[in-house]
Write an enzyme that holds these catalytic residues in place. Structure first.
Site, PDB file in Angstrom:
ATOM      1  CG  HIS A  30     -45.527 -18.190   1.620  1.00  0.00           C
ATOM      2  ND1 HIS A  30     -45.451 -18.181   0.235  1.00  0.00           N
ATOM      3  CD2 HIS A  30     -45.512 -19.575   1.982  1.00  0.00           C
ATOM      4  CE1 HIS A  30     -45.160 -19.422  -0.031  1.00  0.00           C
ATOM      5  NE2 HIS A  30     -45.389 -20.186   0.853  1.00  0.00           N
TER       6      HIS A  30
HETATM    7 FE1  FES Z   1     -44.921 -16.262  -0.361  1.00  0.00          FE
HETATM    8 FE2  FES Z   1     -46.334 -14.643  -2.056  1.00  0.00          FE
HETATM    9  S1  FES Z   1     -45.893 -14.456  -0.119  1.00  0.00           S
HETATM   10  S2  FES Z   1     -45.509 -16.261  -2.843  1.00  0.00           S
END
Ligand code: FES
Length: 140
Positions: A105
């Site tokens: 993410h």
């Molecule tokens: Fe979501 Fe690393 S940014 S698990």
């Protein structure tokens, strides 16, 4: 195993290895001088998580580079390689701070493993460890 011993004698600055400790990936990075300096020059007020997250320190020590790197061996950074957002394994030498980048993410960690942007709430955790010899690290 409760502890993992790592011999880092063959590593040079700019190299990293990932070892397994209690079933978790642990990043061992031999940082370059530039990486250490970049981390040192970062004001604490720029950090999203101002706490060192270092199991070897008491309480809520601040997330200075000194409190993240190894004692008397500032080039060495030893961290659990699990993104503090939802547990993916970040990629090294990546992201806009040239530290670690989490592909899940988009969390970005700096060269001291401190969270700088993205959804992860806290810095990559530093496990209990010690150098038992000049080039041997015992984790756990
Ligand atoms: Fe979501 Fe690393 S940014 S698990």
């Amino acid at each position: 195993l409760a502890t993992t011993e790592v011999n880092v004698s063959s590593m040079s600055p700019g190299q990293s290895i990932t070892v397994s400790w209690r079933g978790k990936p642990v990043f061992v990075r031999y940082r370059t001088e530039e990486e250490v300096n970049a981390a040192k020059e970062t004001p604490l007020s720029d950090l999203k998580d101002p706490v060192a997250r270092n199991e070897n320190l008491q309480g809520d020590a601040p997330a200075t580079d000194e409190n993240r790197g190894a004692p008397d061996k500032e080039a060495w950074l030893i961290m659990v390689g699990i993104c503090t957002h939802l547990g993916c394994v970040p990629i090294g030498e990546a992201g806009s701070f040239n530290g670690w980048f989490c592909p899940c993410h988009g969390s970005v960690y700096d060269t001291a493993g401190r969270i700088r942007s993205g959804p992860a709430p806290t810095n990559l955790p530093i496990p209990t460890y010690q150098f038992t010899a000049d080039t041997v690290i015992r984790i756990g």
